[in-house]
Each structure stands twice: as structure tokens, then as C-alpha cells.
Motif scaffolding. Structure first.
Motif, PDB file in Angstrom:
ATOM      1  N   LYS A   5     -58.210 -11.959-121.801  1.00  0.00           N
ATOM      2  CA  LYS A   5     -59.352 -12.019-120.907  1.00  0.00           C
ATOM      3  C   LYS A   5     -59.064 -11.296-119.600  1.00  0.00           C
ATOM      4  N   GLU A 189     -65.250 -20.577-115.192  1.00  0.00           N
ATOM      5  CA  GLU A 189     -65.238 -19.211-114.681  1.00  0.00           C
ATOM      6  C   GLU A 189     -65.245 -19.245-113.151  1.00  0.00           C
ATOM      7  N   SER A 191     -65.365 -17.120-109.655  1.00  0.00           N
ATOM      8  CA  SER A 191     -65.920 -15.816-109.304  1.00  0.00           C
ATOM      9  C   SER A 191     -66.025 -15.595-107.805  1.00  0.00           C
ATOM     10  N   LEU A 224     -72.154 -19.149-110.368  1.00  0.00           N
ATOM     11  CA  LEU A 224     -71.473 -17.970-110.892  1.00  0.00           C
ATOM     12  C   LEU A 224     -71.917 -16.754-110.107  1.00  0.00           C
ATOM     13  N   ILE A 228     -65.612 -12.062-111.954  1.00  0.00           N
ATOM     14  CA  ILE A 228     -64.705 -13.125-112.373  1.00  0.00           C
ATOM     15  C   ILE A 228     -63.288 -12.776-111.945  1.00  0.00           C
ATOM     16  N   ASP A 231     -59.810 -18.037-114.563  1.00  0.00           N
ATOM     17  CA  ASP A 231     -60.436 -19.207-115.176  1.00  0.00           C
ATOM     18  C   ASP A 231     -59.538 -20.418-114.934  1.00  0.00           C
TER      19      ASP A 231
END
Length: 266
Positions: A5, A189, A191, A224, A228, A231
Motif C-alpha cells: 500500500k 485511512e 490523510s 477523509l 493518504i 494507515d
């Protein structure tokens, strides 16, 4: 960021930086430069189109002006305003400062919430490495050493970004980092709203060996933003305040993250 990721996030950040600079990108050119297939780049552009950043066309995409925005919540009011309202960023900063111990070497990002922690560190020898240019004029205990990363000065937040800042951070192994963010979702997530700061934030998280602390008042819990940076599997703590959505924080605790909530009366 070493996981799959993380590779995707870094690639997409590179594409967005190119879009912001050149306004338009070519699928084949990006695929060649980044060492991935054109299909991979097209998927990234489809993702950006779904988020409203770009308009795709045959062979590439064009940036939709005004979509890569600065953080809209830059100003920090005093602890209590004339209307009696509380600045929950100070509540969060004070609670986060309780995690700092004698001898710590810590990263602090360009977040104004994170910088407010300096007001609550006293009587401890602490080294603070930060990309926040405002740290120069911030009051702090004489025992606290402030080290700036250097780099390109960006925006009204006076954040230090770019290759020079990243090179400095790569040479440091802090034991803790404190990252103020624009949003964190129930799915984990994390951000920010500012493109230029994403790589600095991500690298600070990667270079902290013991504790990774996310600072987010209740207005940012469950939200959000564009970019990103991490996590919940990469962090250890989230510091928020008593008004944070209980459903979201309970979900985040299932990822083995410690949730700390500051209170007005603390």
C-alpha cells in the motif's frame, strides 16, 4: 513505507505532484518513468477522476483546477475564544504532550496542533525535529532543543518540504513522532489536505522506532482528505478529544491502536 500500500501511495503522490506542476500527464510517459504498466497508471488516473481531481482523456489526464487545495483549517484560536468556545486543538496538544519523556528525540510535523505541544513540555530534555518553520518563533522550555529539517518553505503554514527535508529525516531515527492530520476514517485511512507535506509525514512515521502518535481533534475523526499518509497498522496512538465520534474511535481501537482523549478540565 515498506508495504504494498505504501508503494501505491508514493506512486500516486508522484503523479499528483506532476499534475500540480504540469497540469496534464501522459499515461505512457508516467509508466516509463515509474517503471509500471500503462494499465497501472490508468487505474491511478481513474481513482483520481473518481475523487474529482482530473478529467481523463485518450492517453492521459488533465488536472481540474482548484482541486488540490491547501488545508482549510490553518488558524489556531486561543484556548478559549470571546464566545466561550474551546480550542480543541490545544486540548489534544496538551494530552499528547503527556507521552513525551526525558531524553526523547521526537518528530513533529507542520501541524499547528502538533506545534502547540511545545507549550506543554516542561522540565524535560527533549530534542524536537520538525519541518514547521513556525517553530523558530514558538515559545518553549529552555531544555527543549528545536532542530529544523530545512527544505523548501511552503504555504501559509511555513512548512518545510521537498528533497532537502526528506534527506534530513532519512538520517534520523527518532523514538517517537507526533503527526497532526486533516482526517482519519473508521477504516484507518490517515490523510492530509496538503500534497507537498505527504512525503514528509509518511517518512517521519517510517523513521520513528517506538511510538507513532496521530493528533486529530473531533472535527477530523471520521473525515477523509485528499492524500493518504498512513494507515492504523503503522501507528500506535491516536490523541483526540472528548467529542470524538465514539463509533469511529471504537472501530479504530480494534486495530490495536491506543485512543487517548483530552478533556476540557484536564
Amino acid at each position: 513505507m515498506k508495504n504494498k500500500k505504501g508503494v501505491i501511495v508514493k506512486r500516486q503522490q508522484t503523479i499528483l505532484q506532476r499534475l500540480q506542476k504540469e497540469k496534464e500527464v501522459s499515461v505512457d510517459q508516467l509508466a516509463n518513468e515509474l517503471g509500471v504498466s500503462p494499465l497501472t497508471i490508468r487505474r491511478d488516473l481513474i481513482d483520481f477522476e473518481n475523487q474529482g481531481f482530473v478529467k481523463r482523456h485518450y492517453g492521459g489526464a488533465k488536472l481540474i483546477e482548484g482541486t488540490l487545495f491547501e488545508d482549510p483549517t490553518l488558524e489556531v484560536p486561543p484556548a478559549t475564544g470571546q464566545d466561550g468556545t474551546t480550542d480543541y486543538r490545544r486540548v489534544v496538544a496538551k494530552k499528547a504532550a503527556e507521552l513525551i519523556e526525558e531524553g526523547d528525540i521526537i518528530f513533529v510535523n507542520s501541524s499547528k496542533t502538533a506545534l502547540l505541544m511545545l507549550d506543554y513540555i516542561s522540565g524535560k530534555r527533549v530534542s524536537v525535529i520538525t519541518n514547521n518553520g513556525n517553530a523558530i518563533t514558538s515559545s518553549h522550555d529552555p531544555l527543549v532543543s528545536i532542530i529544523l529539517t530545512g527544505g523548501e518553505l511552503h504555504g501559509t503554514k511555513c512548512s518545510l518540504v521537498g528533497d532537502f527535508a526528506l534527506a534530513t529525516i532519512r538520517k534520523i531515527r527518532a523514538n517517537k513522532c507526533f503527526i497532526g492530520v486533516s482526517g482519519i476514517t473508521a477504516e484507518g485511512e490517515i490523510s492530509t489536505a496538503v500534497l507537498q507535506e505527504t512525503m514528509v509525514n509518511s517518512l517521519m512515521i517510517e523513521r520513528a522506532k517506538d511510538m507513532v502518535v496521530i493528533l486529530a481533534d473531533h472535527k477530523r475523526i471520521g473525515k477523509l482528505h485528499n492524500f493518504i499518509i498512513a494507515d492504523t497498522h503503522q501507528i500506535t496512538h491516536i490523541v483526540t478529544d472528548e467529542l470524538a465520534d465514539e463509533a469511529v474511535t471504537s472501530r479504530l481501537e480494534k486495530d490495536n491502536v491506543t485512543i487517548l482523549k483530552g478533556h476540557i478540565t484536564d
